[in-house]
Design an enzyme around this catalytic site. Sequence first.
Site, PDB file in Angstrom:
ATOM      1  N   ARG A 183     -12.987  12.789   3.342  1.00  0.00           N
ATOM      2  CA  ARG A 183     -11.701  13.447   3.616  1.00  0.00           C
ATOM      3  C   ARG A 183     -11.143  14.088   2.353  1.00  0.00           C
ATOM      4  O   ARG A 183     -10.536  15.154   2.401  1.00  0.00           O
ATOM      5  CB  ARG A 183     -10.704  12.423   4.185  1.00  0.00           C
ATOM      6  CG  ARG A 183     -11.037  12.019   5.617  1.00  0.00           C
ATOM      7  CD  ARG A 183     -10.190  10.844   6.051  1.00  0.00           C
ATOM      8  NE  ARG A 183      -8.778  11.117   5.907  1.00  0.00           N
ATOM      9  CZ  ARG A 183      -7.875  10.222   5.526  1.00  0.00           C
ATOM     10  NH1 ARG A 183      -8.238   8.977   5.264  1.00  0.00           N
ATOM     11  NH2 ARG A 183      -6.616  10.546   5.426  1.00  0.00           N
ATOM     12  N   HIS A 219       0.838  -1.190   0.000  1.00  0.00           N
ATOM     13  CA  HIS A 219       0.000   0.000   0.000  1.00  0.00           C
ATOM     14  C   HIS A 219       0.869   1.235   0.000  1.00  0.00           C
ATOM     15  O   HIS A 219       1.879   1.293   0.692  1.00  0.00           O
ATOM     16  CB  HIS A 219      -0.904   0.018   1.234  1.00  0.00           C
ATOM     17  CG  HIS A 219      -2.110   0.886   1.047  1.00  0.00           C
ATOM     18  ND1 HIS A 219      -3.285   0.418   0.521  1.00  0.00           N
ATOM     19  CD2 HIS A 219      -2.305   2.199   1.296  1.00  0.00           C
ATOM     20  CE1 HIS A 219      -4.159   1.408   0.452  1.00  0.00           C
ATOM     21  NE2 HIS A 219      -3.587   2.506   0.926  1.00  0.00           N
ATOM     22  N   SER A 267      -6.891   4.439   8.114  1.00  0.00           N
ATOM     23  CA  SER A 267      -7.473   4.171   6.800  1.00  0.00           C
ATOM     24  C   SER A 267      -6.701   3.049   6.097  1.00  0.00           C
ATOM     25  O   SER A 267      -7.275   2.053   5.633  1.00  0.00           O
ATOM     26  CB  SER A 267      -7.420   5.459   5.976  1.00  0.00           C
ATOM     27  OG  SER A 267      -7.560   5.200   4.606  1.00  0.00           O
ATOM     28  N   ASP A 321     -14.115   2.867   6.012  1.00  0.00           N
ATOM     29  CA  ASP A 321     -13.000   3.639   5.468  1.00  0.00           C
ATOM     30  C   ASP A 321     -13.386   4.263   4.132  1.00  0.00           C
ATOM     31  O   ASP A 321     -13.039   5.409   3.862  1.00  0.00           O
ATOM     32  CB  ASP A 321     -11.738   2.784   5.307  1.00  0.00           C
ATOM     33  CG  ASP A 321     -10.642   3.591   4.626  1.00  0.00           C
ATOM     34  OD1 ASP A 321     -10.284   4.651   5.162  1.00  0.00           O
ATOM     35  OD2 ASP A 321     -10.201   3.207   3.528  1.00  0.00           O
ATOM     36  N   LYS A 343      -7.870  -1.398   5.837  1.00  0.00           N
ATOM     37  CA  LYS A 343      -8.005  -2.153   4.580  1.00  0.00           C
ATOM     38  C   LYS A 343      -7.067  -3.354   4.578  1.00  0.00           C
ATOM     39  O   LYS A 343      -7.425  -4.437   4.132  1.00  0.00           O
ATOM     40  CB  LYS A 343      -7.676  -1.245   3.384  1.00  0.00           C
ATOM     41  CG  LYS A 343      -8.704  -0.169   3.159  1.00  0.00           C
ATOM     42  CD  LYS A 343      -8.473   0.559   1.849  1.00  0.00           C
ATOM     43  CE  LYS A 343      -7.434   1.628   1.944  1.00  0.00           C
ATOM     44  NZ  LYS A 343      -7.898   2.963   2.231  1.00  0.00           N
TER      45      LYS A 343
HETATM   46  N1  URA Z   1      -4.168   5.912   1.371  1.00  0.00           N
HETATM   47  C1  URA Z   1      -5.210   5.433   2.083  1.00  0.00           C
HETATM   48  O1  URA Z   1      -5.629   4.302   1.895  1.00  0.00           O
HETATM   49  N2  URA Z   1      -5.752   6.206   3.020  1.00  0.00           N
HETATM   50  C2  URA Z   1      -5.322   7.467   3.281  1.00  0.00           C
HETATM   51  O2  URA Z   1      -5.859   8.101   4.148  1.00  0.00           O
HETATM   52  C3  URA Z   1      -4.239   7.977   2.530  1.00  0.00           C
HETATM   53  C4  URA Z   1      -3.679   7.182   1.561  1.00  0.00           C
END
Ligand code: URA
Length: 435
Positions: free
Chosen positions: A168, A82, A183, A161, A187
């Site tokens: 956001r 990620h 966040s 999320d 995931k």
């Molecule tokens: N990537 C994400 O999944 N969440 C965030 O808040 C910022 C970048």
Amino acid sequence: MRAVDLINDKRSGRTHRPGEIGWLMGAYLRGDVPDYQISAWLMAVTWRGLNVAETAELTTALVDSGRRLSFRDLQVPVVDKHSTGGVGDKTTLVLVPMLAAAGCVVAKMSGRGLAHSGGTIDKLEAIPGVSTTFDTASFERAVRESGMVIAAQSPEMAPGDGRLYALRDVTGTVESIPLIASSVMSKKIATGARAVVLDVKVGDGAFMATLESARELARAMVDLGRAAGLAVVAVLSGMDAPLGQAVGNLLEVQEAIETVAGRGCKELLELCVVLGSEVMVASNAALTLAEGRTRLEATVANGSALAKLRDLVMSLGGDGAIVDEPSRLEKAPYRFDVLAPRGATVGRIRARAIGEAAMHLGAGRATKADVIDPVVGVVMHRGIGDTVRVGEAFATIHSRHPLGPADVSVQAVLGAITWVDGPVARPPLVLEVVR
Ligand code: URA
């Protein structure tokens, strides 16, 4: 409990009592608390922060808003990666097929563009026919059968999320360490991978502008993951300039394909090899980083990563032939070359300004309802340390409409560059690793 009291508490810098964040998220997801109150709370959090326990409670609430998958019965390493978000960041499109070709199973849920940064899902969905919508059953099946999935946030996996992320994006509440950490990790925890590599971007185009804040974010995410039983490693990588040349959805897909084919950006490929070797070691798929590197580099050299990318595009409903002929991807109707005002060296490229220029052209969203234009964006022909002659095209803008020198995006690209005389060292790709 009342949402307004929790907003007031956080605005005044008070710590929430255990259970309060869980209640707020539950009430929001049930529809009992409206978007505007959650937006106000998010702003208070962005301003005042959350402590470790509050961040953990928010993460748990986001994971518990949906199902948590497990692939513990699989005999192969199930991994994930990620990025915290950057400009021109197409690493997922390159790294996922490389990892799959190197023997890992990749179970990945990705996001859409956030503020000036691009999102993997928007890039994938720019390919005609591609759909990244999976419910839990189809996500699980795809992980088990094809060994590689990139899915959009579903209403079943960390849906909380997805709801917060969209808010956001348009309420100026992205740049918050606890909000980003919860966040990202919600995931990662929900999708069932055993080992995760986090690409924490640092610099002008990242949500963390300084090394210190990036370290803090990395530590928070590694700790949240570890508490949930995941092996997590965070690589802090530079985001002062865009990654690679292309910024904009289909332009980035094309660059990613070229890179997987071994003809693309060397820096992008190197970052993917660094991230991939880390997650291979973390998941015991490789014994050493050197072994991981050798195996990942081989997937590009022998074409197996490209074959996996073709499979990935086809598994999502797209035409696999674009992987062999990326030039078939739709192009913007207008191109405008941005010319160097003098002969000089590129000293700096402000990634955020380039990301904002791409957004302005239609590659990102300014409101929740905005629709992305897949073909528009910016291609940088020169990177930091490269020289140009006066009048030479150092960037090309791909646009839906005809452009002139006075256009906002042209001025933004010009203004993003600092020209210097004499040599300039390229900034480091990888700054630190947090394990
Ligand atoms: N990537 C994400 O999944 N969440 C965030 O808040 C910022 C970048």
